[in-house]
Design a protein around this motif. Structure first.
Motif: not given
Length: 250
Positions: A114-116, A74, A42, A150, A80, A84
């Motif tokens: 995009t999310v954990e 992910t 990433c 997050l 993440a 973000r």
């Protein structure tokens, strides 16, 4: 609903079982998981060490690889958070330098998708009981990116609290950094090791059989410190616990 797994570099090279656990878990919940082969790093190592321009091609690659998916899941809070929090920064800087808005558009296309893993389970699927069974005592370390960037809050704990057979034990100083911090552990090895020793001591004090994290990088640092101290506490990713069932222990 099209769901893609972003497995991350650390998981792919050192902890492949974590990615496998995510797929096992999500498929058990009725989610079809795809794995775009075009994915790569990433760009977090480059960005965090000051090579901001070198992270730009990786942003573009990420956007291309995950184009068309409704959710990019992910098992890594730090990766993440990179997408973000830092992708928009890269895009804004490129635009401010007169290099166009292409990077900003690419960032904007992936940030909301995009999310954990714990976010996907709790917020998107709306579940906290995933049918897991893990008959062990566990303490939970909330990693820095998950906690502070997050703002995962109690999502991972809520998931752990609904695992049958699991005894969740409070970790003293839980919100203190474990000392890894990516390249921080390399550039400031003595400080990193001292922080890791503090975290390992707190983990041992709980008497738990396992310590759970949502980041394999922190799991690696804590686990390595525990192992060198001769501890039998097992470092384990949240996905592995949630993938475990009475019929098929992970």
């Amino acid at each position: 609903m099209r769901v893609a797994l972003f497995v991350t570099c650390v998981n792919d090279t050192l902890y492949p079982r974590t990615g496998q656990a995510v797929v096992t878990l999500l498929e058990r919940l009725g989610v079809r998981v795809e794995f775009p082969m075009g994915q790569s790093c990433c760009g977090q190592p480059q960005f965090n060490t000051g090579y901001r321009r070198e992270a730009e091609p990786l942003l573009r690659r990420f956007a291309r690889a995950f184009d068309g998916y409704d959710h990019i899941v992910t098992p890594s809070g730090s990766c993440a958070a990179m997408v973000r929090d830092n992708y928009p920064r890269i895009g804004r800087r490129a635009a401010a330098e007169g290099r166009g808005g292409e990077l900003a558009e690419a960032a904007a296309s992936v940030v909301p998708r995009t999310v954990e893993l714990s976010e996907f389970l709790v917020d998107v699927l709306g579940v906290v009981d995933v049918g897991a069974y893990y008959p062990h005592s566990v303490t939970y370390h909330p990693t820095c990116h998950g906690l502070r960037m997050l703002r995962l809050a109690d999502r991972p704990r809520r998931l752990l609290e609904h695992v049958r057979g699991l005894e969740l034990i409070e970790l003293p100083g839980a919100e203190e950094c474990c000392g890894f911090g990516g390249t921080f552990a390399v550039k400031n090895a003595a400080v990193s090791a001292a922080m890791g020793a503090d975290k390992a001591r707190h983990v041992t004090e709980t008497g738990a059989e396992a310590v759970c994290t949502v980041d394999n990088s922190c799991q690696m640092h804590i686990g390595g410190t525990l192992a060198r101290a001769g501890s039998t506490v097992r470092p384990v990713h949240l996905a592995e616990i949630l993938a475990s069932t009475e019929e098929a222990p992970w």
